[in-house]
Enzyme design. Structure first.
Site, mmCIF file in Angstrom:
data_model
loop_
_atom_site.group_PDB
_atom_site.id
_atom_site.type_symbol
_atom_site.label_atom_id
_atom_site.label_comp_id
_atom_site.label_asym_id
_atom_site.label_seq_id
_atom_site.Cartn_x
_atom_site.Cartn_y
_atom_site.Cartn_z
ATOM 1 N N ASP A 95 0.846 -1.177 0.000
ATOM 2 C CA ASP A 95 0.000 0.000 0.000
ATOM 3 C C ASP A 95 0.889 1.238 0.000
ATOM 4 O OD1 ASP A 95 -2.449 1.556 0.495
ATOM 5 O OD2 ASP A 95 -1.640 1.838 2.506
ATOM 6 N N ASP A 97 0.460 5.370 -0.039
ATOM 7 C CA ASP A 97 -0.540 6.409 0.103
ATOM 8 C C ASP A 97 0.102 7.782 -0.051
ATOM 9 O OD1 ASP A 97 -3.473 6.380 1.072
ATOM 10 O OD2 ASP A 97 -2.539 8.127 2.022
ATOM 11 N N ASP A 268 3.484 1.089 3.161
ATOM 12 C CA ASP A 268 3.021 0.988 4.544
ATOM 13 C C ASP A 268 3.296 -0.430 5.034
ATOM 14 O OD1 ASP A 268 1.608 0.619 6.875
ATOM 15 O OD2 ASP A 268 -0.137 1.776 6.211
#
Ligand SMILES: [Zn+2]
Ligand SMILES: [Zn+2]
Length: 362
Positions: A95, A97, A268
Protein backbone atom coordinates in the site's frame (compact mmCIF):
# COMPACT_ATOMS: atom_id res chain seq x y z
CA UNK A 1 -24.43 12.70 8.49
CA UNK A 2 -28.10 13.58 8.12
CA UNK A 3 -30.74 11.10 6.93
CA UNK A 4 -31.29 12.65 3.49
CA UNK A 5 -27.54 12.47 2.73
CA UNK A 6 -27.39 8.83 3.88
CA UNK A 7 -30.39 8.03 1.68
CA UNK A 8 -28.77 9.83 -1.26
CA UNK A 9 -25.48 7.93 -0.85
CA UNK A 10 -27.23 4.55 -0.54
CA UNK A 11 -29.32 5.30 -3.62
CA UNK A 12 -26.26 6.32 -5.69
CA UNK A 13 -24.15 3.31 -4.61
CA UNK A 14 -27.05 0.88 -5.16
CA UNK A 15 -27.70 2.31 -8.63
CA UNK A 16 -24.01 2.00 -9.43
CA UNK A 17 -23.78 -1.67 -8.40
CA UNK A 18 -27.02 -2.44 -10.21
CA UNK A 19 -25.84 -0.92 -13.50
CA UNK A 20 -22.07 -1.47 -13.35
CA UNK A 21 -21.56 -4.76 -11.50
CA UNK A 22 -19.38 -5.83 -14.42
CA UNK A 23 -16.67 -3.55 -12.94
CA UNK A 24 -16.45 -5.65 -9.74
CA UNK A 25 -13.34 -7.81 -9.92
CA UNK A 26 -13.93 -11.20 -8.36
CA UNK A 27 -10.87 -12.58 -6.54
CA UNK A 28 -9.36 -15.94 -7.38
CA UNK A 29 -10.62 -18.78 -5.12
CA UNK A 30 -13.70 -16.75 -4.16
CA UNK A 31 -15.10 -19.50 -1.90
CA UNK A 32 -11.97 -19.45 0.27
CA UNK A 33 -11.96 -15.68 0.84
CA UNK A 34 -13.41 -13.72 3.71
CA UNK A 35 -15.56 -10.74 2.73
CA UNK A 36 -16.77 -7.77 4.72
CA UNK A 37 -18.52 -4.46 4.23
CA UNK A 38 -19.39 -1.23 5.97
CA UNK A 39 -22.97 0.00 5.51
CA UNK A 40 -23.54 3.76 5.27
CA UNK A 41 -24.08 4.91 8.84
CA UNK A 42 -22.99 1.56 10.31
CA UNK A 43 -20.02 -0.50 11.47
CA UNK A 44 -17.96 -3.19 9.77
CA UNK A 45 -19.56 -6.58 9.09
CA UNK A 46 -16.93 -9.32 8.53
CA UNK A 47 -16.55 -13.08 8.16
CA UNK A 48 -18.85 -13.31 5.14
CA UNK A 49 -18.41 -15.77 2.30
CA UNK A 50 -19.78 -15.94 -1.24
CA UNK A 51 -19.94 -18.91 -3.56
CA UNK A 52 -19.81 -17.03 -6.83
CA UNK A 53 -20.00 -13.71 -8.60
CA UNK A 54 -23.80 -13.67 -8.77
CA UNK A 55 -24.20 -14.13 -5.03
CA UNK A 56 -21.70 -11.37 -4.25
CA UNK A 57 -23.15 -8.87 -6.72
CA UNK A 58 -26.69 -9.50 -5.46
CA UNK A 59 -25.52 -8.65 -1.94
CA UNK A 60 -23.87 -5.41 -3.14
CA UNK A 61 -27.08 -4.28 -4.83
CA UNK A 62 -29.15 -5.26 -1.80
CA UNK A 63 -26.92 -3.67 0.87
CA UNK A 64 -25.46 -0.74 -1.16
CA UNK A 65 -22.52 -0.61 1.26
CA UNK A 66 -20.18 2.32 1.67
CA UNK A 67 -17.11 0.04 1.44
CA UNK A 68 -16.55 -3.58 0.43
CA UNK A 69 -13.60 -5.68 1.53
CA UNK A 70 -12.06 -9.03 0.70
CA UNK A 71 -9.27 -10.94 2.46
CA UNK A 72 -5.83 -11.29 0.92
CA UNK A 73 -5.79 -14.69 2.61
CA UNK A 74 -7.55 -17.88 1.64
CA UNK A 75 -9.07 -20.02 4.38
CA UNK A 76 -10.57 -23.47 4.80
CA UNK A 77 -13.54 -21.95 6.66
CA UNK A 78 -13.71 -18.19 5.89
CA UNK A 79 -16.90 -17.50 7.87
CA UNK A 80 -15.57 -18.66 11.26
CA UNK A 81 -13.68 -16.53 13.79
CA UNK A 82 -10.03 -15.85 12.97
CA UNK A 83 -8.44 -18.65 15.00
CA UNK A 84 -10.84 -21.21 13.54
CA UNK A 85 -10.67 -20.19 9.89
CA UNK A 86 -7.76 -22.44 8.89
CA UNK A 87 -5.34 -20.06 7.13
CA UNK A 88 -4.09 -21.46 3.80
CA UNK A 89 -1.99 -18.61 2.42
CA UNK A 90 -2.18 -14.93 1.47
CA UNK A 91 -1.39 -12.66 -1.46
CA UNK A 92 1.46 -10.24 -0.81
CA UNK A 93 0.00 -6.74 -0.73
CA UNK A 94 1.62 -3.31 -0.74
CA UNK A 95 0.00 0.00 0.00
CA UNK A 96 1.40 3.38 -1.02
CA UNK A 97 -0.54 6.41 0.10
CA UNK A 98 -0.05 10.04 -0.97
CA UNK A 99 -0.30 11.09 2.68
CA UNK A 100 2.84 9.20 3.62
CA UNK A 101 5.05 10.58 0.84
CA UNK A 102 6.77 13.72 2.15
CA UNK A 103 6.25 16.49 -0.40
CA UNK A 104 6.66 20.25 0.20
CA UNK A 105 3.17 20.92 -1.21
CA UNK A 106 1.53 19.24 1.81
CA UNK A 107 1.85 22.45 3.85
CA UNK A 108 0.02 24.39 1.13
CA UNK A 109 -3.08 22.21 1.00
CA UNK A 110 -3.54 20.84 4.48
CA UNK A 111 -6.61 22.19 6.21
CA UNK A 112 -8.73 21.73 9.32
CA UNK A 113 -12.37 21.42 10.26
CA UNK A 114 -14.33 21.81 13.46
CA UNK A 115 -16.41 18.71 14.10
CA UNK A 116 -18.72 20.70 16.41
CA UNK A 117 -19.82 23.61 14.17
CA UNK A 118 -18.31 22.42 10.83
CA UNK A 119 -16.28 25.54 10.22
CA UNK A 120 -13.06 24.92 8.32
CA UNK A 121 -9.93 26.73 7.26
CA UNK A 122 -6.65 26.25 5.44
CA UNK A 123 -3.39 25.44 7.21
CA UNK A 124 -2.57 23.82 10.54
CA UNK A 125 -5.48 23.48 12.94
CA UNK A 126 -5.76 26.18 15.60
CA UNK A 127 -6.05 25.10 19.24
CA UNK A 128 -9.69 26.23 19.39
CA UNK A 129 -12.34 26.82 16.75
CA UNK A 130 -12.45 30.58 16.03
CA UNK A 131 -16.23 30.39 15.61
CA UNK A 132 -17.52 28.13 18.41
CA UNK A 133 -14.40 27.80 20.65
CA UNK A 134 -14.63 24.00 20.53
CA UNK A 135 -11.34 22.11 20.64
CA UNK A 136 -12.77 19.22 18.59
CA UNK A 137 -10.80 20.10 15.47
CA UNK A 138 -9.37 17.67 12.96
CA UNK A 139 -6.50 18.09 10.56
CA UNK A 140 -7.43 17.05 7.03
CA UNK A 141 -5.01 15.92 4.33
CA UNK A 142 -5.70 16.92 0.75
CA UNK A 143 -3.77 16.20 -2.39
CA UNK A 144 -2.61 18.06 -5.47
CA UNK A 145 -0.98 17.09 -8.73
CA UNK A 146 2.47 17.29 -7.18
CA UNK A 147 1.80 14.76 -4.41
CA UNK A 148 -0.22 12.51 -6.71
CA UNK A 149 2.75 12.40 -9.09
CA UNK A 150 5.18 11.74 -6.23
CA UNK A 151 2.97 8.81 -5.21
CA UNK A 152 3.20 7.39 -8.73
CA UNK A 153 6.99 7.66 -8.54
CA UNK A 154 6.97 5.47 -5.41
CA UNK A 155 4.70 2.95 -7.15
CA UNK A 156 7.27 2.71 -9.95
CA UNK A 157 10.06 2.19 -7.42
CA UNK A 158 8.01 -0.59 -5.81
CA UNK A 159 7.44 -2.45 -9.08
CA UNK A 160 11.15 -2.10 -9.86
CA UNK A 161 12.01 -3.78 -6.53
CA UNK A 162 9.47 -6.54 -7.10
CA UNK A 163 10.62 -7.35 -10.61
CA UNK A 164 14.38 -6.66 -10.49
CA UNK A 165 15.15 -7.73 -6.92
CA UNK A 166 12.50 -10.36 -6.18
CA UNK A 167 12.04 -11.76 -9.67
CA UNK A 168 8.27 -11.29 -9.73
CA UNK A 169 6.98 -11.26 -13.28
CA UNK A 170 4.94 -8.25 -14.35
CA UNK A 171 1.83 -10.38 -14.93
CA UNK A 172 1.82 -11.38 -11.27
CA UNK A 173 1.72 -7.77 -10.05
CA UNK A 174 -1.73 -6.26 -10.12
CA UNK A 175 -1.70 -2.56 -9.57
CA UNK A 176 -4.80 -0.73 -8.30
CA UNK A 177 -5.76 2.82 -7.53
CA UNK A 178 -7.10 2.66 -3.96
CA UNK A 179 -10.12 4.89 -4.60
CA UNK A 180 -8.72 7.63 -2.44
CA UNK A 181 -5.15 8.92 -2.69
CA UNK A 182 -3.05 5.83 -3.03
CA UNK A 183 -2.24 2.60 -4.80
CA UNK A 184 -2.29 -1.05 -3.87
CA UNK A 185 -0.09 -3.68 -5.49
CA UNK A 186 -1.37 -7.26 -5.18
CA UNK A 187 1.31 -9.87 -5.81
CA UNK A 188 0.06 -13.36 -6.59
CA UNK A 189 3.24 -15.41 -6.53
CA UNK A 190 3.19 -18.81 -4.86
CA UNK A 191 6.70 -18.18 -3.45
CA UNK A 192 5.19 -15.61 -1.09
CA UNK A 193 1.78 -17.18 -0.48
CA UNK A 194 2.81 -19.03 2.69
CA UNK A 195 5.15 -16.31 3.98
CA UNK A 196 4.61 -15.40 7.63
CA UNK A 197 4.47 -11.78 8.92
CA UNK A 198 8.21 -11.80 9.78
CA UNK A 199 9.22 -12.69 6.25
CA UNK A 200 6.80 -10.12 4.83
CA UNK A 201 8.33 -7.54 7.19
CA UNK A 202 11.77 -8.34 5.80
CA UNK A 203 10.53 -7.78 2.26
CA UNK A 204 8.93 -4.49 3.33
CA UNK A 205 12.04 -3.30 5.17
CA UNK A 206 14.23 -4.11 2.19
CA UNK A 207 11.99 -2.09 -0.13
CA UNK A 208 11.94 0.81 2.34
CA UNK A 209 15.71 0.62 2.72
CA UNK A 210 15.41 0.21 6.50
CA UNK A 211 18.64 -0.69 8.27
CA UNK A 212 20.60 -0.49 5.03
CA UNK A 213 24.30 0.30 5.29
CA UNK A 214 26.23 0.34 2.04
CA UNK A 215 29.97 0.32 1.60
CA UNK A 216 31.69 2.46 -0.98
CA UNK A 217 35.04 1.72 -2.60
CA UNK A 218 36.68 4.75 -4.25
CA UNK A 219 38.52 2.70 -6.87
CA UNK A 220 35.37 1.04 -8.27
CA UNK A 221 34.66 1.51 -11.91
CA UNK A 222 31.11 2.57 -11.38
CA UNK A 223 29.77 2.62 -14.91
CA UNK A 224 30.67 -1.04 -15.29
CA UNK A 225 29.42 -1.87 -11.79
CA UNK A 226 25.96 -0.47 -12.38
CA UNK A 227 25.47 -2.80 -15.32
CA UNK A 228 26.52 -5.92 -13.44
CA UNK A 229 25.33 -5.24 -9.93
CA UNK A 230 21.99 -6.09 -8.36
CA UNK A 231 19.63 -4.93 -5.67
CA UNK A 232 20.55 -1.93 -3.56
CA UNK A 233 24.13 -2.22 -4.89
CA UNK A 234 22.85 -1.38 -8.39
CA UNK A 235 20.90 1.61 -7.04
CA UNK A 236 23.98 2.71 -5.16
CA UNK A 237 26.24 2.40 -8.21
CA UNK A 238 23.78 4.35 -10.34
CA UNK A 239 23.59 7.05 -7.69
CA UNK A 240 27.39 7.29 -7.42
CA UNK A 241 27.64 7.81 -11.18
CA UNK A 242 25.55 10.95 -10.82
CA UNK A 243 27.11 12.46 -7.71
CA UNK A 244 30.32 14.27 -6.95
CA UNK A 245 30.04 13.38 -3.26
CA UNK A 246 33.13 11.98 -1.62
CA UNK A 247 32.82 8.70 0.18
CA UNK A 248 35.20 8.40 3.02
CA UNK A 249 34.26 5.98 5.76
CA UNK A 250 32.46 8.57 7.82
CA UNK A 251 30.27 9.65 4.93
CA UNK A 252 29.14 6.13 4.07
CA UNK A 253 25.99 6.21 6.18
CA UNK A 254 25.15 9.71 4.99
CA UNK A 255 25.48 8.57 1.39
CA UNK A 256 23.44 5.45 2.10
CA UNK A 257 20.69 7.65 3.51
CA UNK A 258 20.71 9.79 0.36
CA UNK A 259 20.50 6.69 -1.83
CA UNK A 260 17.57 5.43 0.23
CA UNK A 261 15.70 8.73 -0.13
CA UNK A 262 15.86 8.65 -3.92
CA UNK A 263 15.23 4.91 -4.32
CA UNK A 264 13.13 3.47 -1.50
CA UNK A 265 9.40 2.96 -1.99
CA UNK A 266 7.48 4.28 1.01
CA UNK A 267 5.11 1.38 1.40
CA UNK A 268 3.02 0.99 4.54
CA UNK A 269 4.73 -1.88 6.33
CA UNK A 270 1.76 -2.67 8.59
CA UNK A 271 -0.34 -3.48 5.50
CA UNK A 272 2.23 -5.84 3.97
CA UNK A 273 2.80 -7.79 7.19
CA UNK A 274 -0.88 -8.37 7.98
CA UNK A 275 -1.88 -11.81 6.71
CA UNK A 276 -5.45 -11.68 8.03
CA UNK A 277 -6.49 -8.32 6.72
CA UNK A 278 -9.46 -7.50 4.52
CA UNK A 279 -8.71 -5.07 1.69
CA UNK A 280 -10.95 -2.84 -0.32
CA UNK A 281 -12.22 -5.00 -3.13
CA UNK A 282 -11.09 -4.15 -6.66
CA UNK A 283 -13.89 -2.69 -8.76
CA UNK A 284 -15.87 -1.32 -5.79
CA UNK A 285 -16.50 2.27 -4.75
CA UNK A 286 -14.47 3.93 -2.00
CA UNK A 287 -16.72 4.83 0.92
CA UNK A 288 -15.21 8.29 1.44
CA UNK A 289 -14.87 9.47 -2.14
CA UNK A 290 -17.21 7.62 -4.50
CA UNK A 291 -14.16 6.86 -6.67
CA UNK A 292 -13.55 3.36 -7.98
CA UNK A 293 -10.80 1.12 -6.67
CA UNK A 294 -9.63 0.19 -10.13
CA UNK A 295 -6.97 -1.70 -11.98
CA UNK A 296 -4.10 0.44 -13.28
CA UNK A 297 -2.55 -0.94 -16.46
CA UNK A 298 -0.08 1.89 -16.99
CA UNK A 299 0.90 4.02 -14.01
CA UNK A 300 2.23 6.77 -16.30
CA UNK A 301 -1.03 7.09 -18.21
CA UNK A 302 -3.33 6.76 -15.21
CA UNK A 303 -5.13 9.93 -14.15
CA UNK A 304 -6.31 9.54 -10.51
CA UNK A 305 -8.57 12.59 -10.82
CA UNK A 306 -10.31 11.36 -13.94
CA UNK A 307 -10.17 7.61 -14.58
CA UNK A 308 -11.80 6.45 -11.29
CA UNK A 309 -14.77 8.83 -11.68
CA UNK A 310 -17.61 6.44 -12.54
CA UNK A 311 -20.68 8.04 -10.97
CA UNK A 312 -23.25 10.13 -12.83
CA UNK A 313 -22.75 13.77 -13.79
CA UNK A 314 -26.43 14.53 -13.20
CA UNK A 315 -26.61 17.62 -10.98
CA UNK A 316 -27.71 17.70 -7.38
CA UNK A 317 -28.00 20.48 -4.80
CA UNK A 318 -25.50 20.33 -1.95
CA UNK A 319 -24.67 22.53 1.01
CA UNK A 320 -20.90 22.38 1.51
CA UNK A 321 -19.60 23.41 4.93
CA UNK A 322 -16.00 23.84 3.86
CA UNK A 323 -13.74 22.41 1.18
CA UNK A 324 -10.59 23.52 -0.58
CA UNK A 325 -10.70 23.40 -4.37
CA UNK A 326 -10.38 20.03 -6.09
CA UNK A 327 -10.45 18.66 -9.59
CA UNK A 328 -12.51 15.68 -10.75
CA UNK A 329 -13.27 14.41 -14.23
CA UNK A 330 -11.43 17.41 -15.68
CA UNK A 331 -13.68 19.90 -13.86
CA UNK A 332 -12.50 22.24 -11.10
CA UNK A 333 -14.72 22.53 -8.02
CA UNK A 334 -14.58 24.92 -5.07
CA UNK A 335 -13.14 26.18 -2.86
CA UNK A 336 -16.35 26.24 -0.83
CA UNK A 337 -17.10 27.92 2.47
CA UNK A 338 -20.66 27.47 3.66
CA UNK A 339 -21.80 27.37 0.02
CA UNK A 340 -24.96 25.95 -1.54
CA UNK A 341 -24.16 24.64 -5.01
CA UNK A 342 -25.53 22.50 -7.86
CA UNK A 343 -22.82 19.99 -8.70
CA UNK A 344 -22.57 16.61 -10.48
CA UNK A 345 -23.41 13.54 -8.39
CA UNK A 346 -19.78 12.31 -8.52
CA UNK A 347 -18.60 15.59 -6.90
CA UNK A 348 -21.51 15.61 -4.43
CA UNK A 349 -20.55 12.09 -3.28
CA UNK A 350 -16.86 13.07 -3.09
CA UNK A 351 -17.80 15.80 -0.58
CA UNK A 352 -20.73 14.35 1.35
CA UNK A 353 -19.30 10.84 1.76
CA UNK A 354 -16.46 12.35 3.79
CA UNK A 355 -18.87 14.49 5.76
CA UNK A 356 -18.03 17.87 4.23
CA UNK A 357 -21.57 18.75 3.28
CA UNK A 358 -25.16 17.64 2.99
CA UNK A 359 -27.42 16.88 0.09
CA UNK A 360 -30.47 19.13 -0.04
CA UNK A 361 -33.75 17.56 -1.01
CA UNK A 362 -35.41 18.75 -4.22
ZN1 LIG B 1 -16.52 25.23 15.65
ZN1 LIG C 1 0.29 18.12 -2.90
Amino acid sequence: MDESTLTFLRRVYRGHYFKHHDLVEIPSQIQAREFGYIPFGGGMIRHLSFKNRGELVAELVKQAPSSVYCSNATYERPTLQMDEKGWLGADLIFDIDADSIPTPCKAKHKWWRCTACKKGGMGAKPSKCPRCRSSALEQVQWSCEECLNATKEHVKRLTDFLMADFGVSQQRIRLYFSGNRGYHAHVQDERFAKADPQMRAEVANYIRGIGLSLRFAPQDNKAADAENSMGWRRRSDLFMMTTTSTYGKRQAQKLTDQIVVVNAALIDESVTTDIHRVFRMPGTLHGNSGLLKMRVESIDDFDPEKDPVVLSDEKVKVHVDFSPGFSLNGVKFGPYDSSTVQIPIYAAVFLTARGLGEVLAG
